[in-house]
Design a protein around this motif. Structure first.
Motif, PDB file in Angstrom:
ATOM      1  N   LEU A  58       0.597   6.708   6.485  1.00 38.46           N
ATOM      2  CA  LEU A  58       0.986   5.297   6.467  1.00 38.46           C
ATOM      3  C   LEU A  58       2.387   5.096   7.026  1.00 38.46           C
ATOM      4  N   ALA A  59       3.327   5.925   6.582  1.00 41.36           N
ATOM      5  CA  ALA A  59       4.704   5.792   7.060  1.00 41.36           C
ATOM      6  C   ALA A  59       4.802   6.097   8.557  1.00 41.36           C
ATOM      7  N   SER A  60       4.131   7.158   8.996  1.00 42.23           N
ATOM      8  CA  SER A  60       4.157   7.509  10.419  1.00 42.23           C
ATOM      9  C   SER A  60       3.458   6.443  11.253  1.00 42.23           C
ATOM     10  N   GLY A  61       2.350   5.910  10.721  1.00 39.06           N
ATOM     11  CA  GLY A  61       1.624   4.881  11.447  1.00 39.06           C
ATOM     12  C   GLY A  61       2.442   3.624  11.652  1.00 39.06           C
ATOM     13  N   MET A  62       3.223   3.236  10.647  1.00 40.52           N
ATOM     14  CA  MET A  62       4.077   2.055  10.791  1.00 40.52           C
ATOM     15  C   MET A  62       5.135   2.264  11.870  1.00 40.52           C
ATOM     16  N   VAL A  63       5.684   3.477  11.907  1.00 41.77           N
ATOM     17  CA  VAL A  63       6.695   3.777  12.927  1.00 41.77           C
ATOM     18  C   VAL A  63       6.075   3.767  14.319  1.00 41.77           C
ATOM     19  N   ILE A  64       4.921   4.398  14.471  1.00 45.25           N
ATOM     20  CA  ILE A  64       4.247   4.470  15.772  1.00 45.25           C
ATOM     21  C   ILE A  64       3.795   3.086  16.221  1.00 45.25           C
ATOM     22  N   LEU A  65       3.301   2.270  15.260  1.00 43.99           N
ATOM     23  CA  LEU A  65       2.882   0.916  15.594  1.00 43.99           C
ATOM     24  C   LEU A  65       4.058   0.076  16.054  1.00 43.99           C
ATOM     25  N   THR A  66       5.186   0.190  15.351  1.00 42.68           N
ATOM     26  CA  THR A  66       6.383  -0.561  15.738  1.00 42.68           C
ATOM     27  C   THR A  66       6.866  -0.164  17.128  1.00 42.68           C
TER      28      THR A  66
ATOM     29  N   PHE B  49       0.827  -1.200   0.000  1.00 40.35           N
ATOM     30  CA  PHE B  49       0.000   0.000   0.000  1.00 40.35           C
ATOM     31  C   PHE B  49       0.865   1.254   0.000  1.00 40.35           C
ATOM     32  N   LEU B  50       1.887   1.257   0.849  1.00 38.49           N
ATOM     33  CA  LEU B  50       2.772   2.416   0.937  1.00 38.49           C
ATOM     34  C   LEU B  50       3.507   2.649  -0.381  1.00 38.49           C
ATOM     35  N   THR B  51       4.015   1.580  -0.995  1.00 37.82           N
ATOM     36  CA  THR B  51       4.708   1.697  -2.284  1.00 37.82           C
ATOM     37  C   THR B  51       3.758   2.156  -3.382  1.00 37.82           C
ATOM     38  N   MET B  52       2.534   1.655  -3.352  1.00 38.28           N
ATOM     39  CA  MET B  52       1.539   2.024  -4.348  1.00 38.28           C
ATOM     40  C   MET B  52       1.257   3.526  -4.326  1.00 38.28           C
ATOM     41  N   VAL B  53       1.015   4.040  -3.133  1.00 38.66           N
ATOM     42  CA  VAL B  53       0.671   5.453  -3.013  1.00 38.66           C
ATOM     43  C   VAL B  53       1.885   6.327  -3.328  1.00 38.66           C
ATOM     44  N   ALA B  54       3.059   5.929  -2.818  1.00 37.20           N
ATOM     45  CA  ALA B  54       4.265   6.728  -3.050  1.00 37.20           C
ATOM     46  C   ALA B  54       4.635   6.756  -4.528  1.00 37.20           C
ATOM     47  N   SER B  55       4.555   5.611  -5.208  1.00 37.02           N
ATOM     48  CA  SER B  55       4.929   5.557  -6.624  1.00 37.02           C
ATOM     49  C   SER B  55       3.954   6.338  -7.496  1.00 37.02           C
TER      50      SER B  55
ATOM     51  N   SER C 293      -9.060   2.513   5.790  1.00 38.35           N
ATOM     52  CA  SER C 293      -9.993   3.588   5.442  1.00 38.35           C
ATOM     53  C   SER C 293      -9.376   4.523   4.414  1.00 38.35           C
ATOM     54  N   LEU C 294      -8.108   4.898   4.643  1.00 40.12           N
ATOM     55  CA  LEU C 294      -7.412   5.766   3.689  1.00 40.12           C
ATOM     56  C   LEU C 294      -7.265   5.096   2.332  1.00 40.12           C
ATOM     57  N   MET C 295      -6.892   3.814   2.347  1.00 39.68           N
ATOM     58  CA  MET C 295      -6.664   3.108   1.091  1.00 39.68           C
ATOM     59  C   MET C 295      -7.959   2.893   0.311  1.00 39.68           C
ATOM     60  N   LEU C 296      -9.048   2.648   1.003  1.00 36.18           N
ATOM     61  CA  LEU C 296     -10.319   2.471   0.310  1.00 36.18           C
ATOM     62  C   LEU C 296     -10.747   3.764  -0.371  1.00 36.18           C
ATOM     63  N   VAL C 297     -10.569   4.881   0.330  1.00 30.64           N
ATOM     64  CA  VAL C 297     -10.910   6.173  -0.268  1.00 30.64           C
ATOM     65  C   VAL C 297      -9.974   6.486  -1.434  1.00 30.64           C
TER      66      VAL C 297
ATOM     67  N   THR D 212      -2.761  12.252  -1.772  1.00 23.87           N
ATOM     68  CA  THR D 212      -1.786  11.177  -1.892  1.00 23.87           C
ATOM     69  C   THR D 212      -0.607  11.410  -0.953  1.00 23.87           C
ATOM     70  N   VAL D 213      -0.111  12.637  -0.922  1.00 29.20           N
ATOM     71  CA  VAL D 213       0.993  12.964  -0.010  1.00 29.20           C
ATOM     72  C   VAL D 213       0.562  12.746   1.436  1.00 29.20           C
ATOM     73  N   PHE D 214      -0.663  13.119   1.755  1.00 26.93           N
ATOM     74  CA  PHE D 214      -1.192  12.912   3.104  1.00 26.93           C
ATOM     75  C   PHE D 214      -1.226  11.431   3.455  1.00 26.93           C
ATOM     76  N   CYS D 215      -1.646  10.587   2.505  1.00 29.55           N
ATOM     77  CA  CYS D 215      -1.698   9.139   2.747  1.00 29.55           C
ATOM     78  C   CYS D 215      -0.303   8.565   2.984  1.00 29.55           C
ATOM     79  N   VAL D 216       0.678   9.020   2.214  1.00 28.57           N
ATOM     80  CA  VAL D 216       2.051   8.541   2.396  1.00 28.57           C
ATOM     81  C   VAL D 216       2.546   8.877   3.798  1.00 28.57           C
ATOM     82  N   VAL D 217       2.313  10.111   4.228  1.00 29.54           N
ATOM     83  CA  VAL D 217       2.778  10.543   5.548  1.00 29.54           C
ATOM     84  C   VAL D 217       2.094   9.747   6.653  1.00 29.54           C
TER      85      VAL D 217
END
Length: 225
Positions: A166-174, A138-144, A189-193, A159-164
């Motif tokens: 997703l990337a921030s969420g992965m860091v916070i989740l980790t 998902f992250l690669t799809m939106v970024a590319s 939710s973001l990806m479906l929209v 799209t830029v908002f989704c990248v930020v």
């Protein structure tokens, strides 16, 4: 005096391949939330949201079978959409950008299919690997997609908002500050929209390319006449 038929063309010509190809994406996008919502409403575990969405598919019930089948179904059509998207990408998209973008969609669909085929009770390791691959896809799809120029400015900002996010969420989740269920709710939710708006964004880019080509053609024919 010779007539100028090219000047009478006013209505833009719609891309022929876009509607049929994007139908697959629409099927994949619309079926997933419907199936997940039905699984949530019929699940026997009211505390599933304390863990993750995959918890909905861990029981030997109709609800779990509905969840896993929906995920598998959506993943298959999403992967097929990524393969056939080659004929619907706007002209002018770089070969490398197009391959990465389409490959990430196919990857997301395949990982989603594996998530539905291998629920947690079957193999926790394989299921988690597929879920992690889905997030990265998902992250690669939106970024590319940022490499596809000419899209509407509003979609590009989203799209830029989704990248930020997703990337921030992965860091916070980790780091352990949020639960996997919360991250999945936000990410899906973001990806479906985003996926829901994607066909229109690509159609906008393709139509802009056609309009520019028609203007050049009309100008050249006028000069020739």
């Amino acid at each position: 005096a010779p007539s100028l038929p090219a000047l009478t063309v006013a209505a833009p010509v719609a891309p022929v391949a876009l509607p049929r190809v994007h139908r697959l994406g629409t099927i994949a996008i619309s079926s997933l939330p419907i199936g997940v919502l039905l699984a949530i409403l019929t699940t026997t575990d009211p505390d599933w949201w304390h863990l993750h969405f995959s918890q909905l598919g861990t029981f030997a019930t109709v609800s779990s079978k509905l969840f896993n089948s929906t995920v598998l179904f959506s993943g298959f059509f999403l992967a097929a959409y990524g393969v056939l998207l080659a004929v619907a990408l706007p002209q002018g998209v770089g070969r490398r950008t197009g391959r990465i973008f389409r490959g990430s969609i196919v990857s997301a669909g395949l990982h989603l299919t594996v998530v539905g085929m291998i629920p947690i009770p079957v193999s926790v390791v394989l299921h988690d690997l597929a879920a992690s691959g889905l997030g990265l896809s998902f992250l690669t799809m939106v970024a590319s997609s940022l490499g596809i120029r000419g899209r509407h400015a509003a979609f590009r900002r989203f799209t830029v908002f989704c990248v930020v996010v997703l990337a921030s969420g992965m860091v916070i989740l980790t780091a352990g500050f949020i639960t996997l269920a919360l991250f999945e709710i936000v990410a899906f939710s973001l990806m479906l929209v985003w996926l829901g708006v994607l066909p229109r964004a690509l159609a906008y880019r393709a139509q802009a390319t056609l309009d520019r080509g028609k203007k050049v053609d009309v100008t050249s024919q006028t000069d020739a006449a």
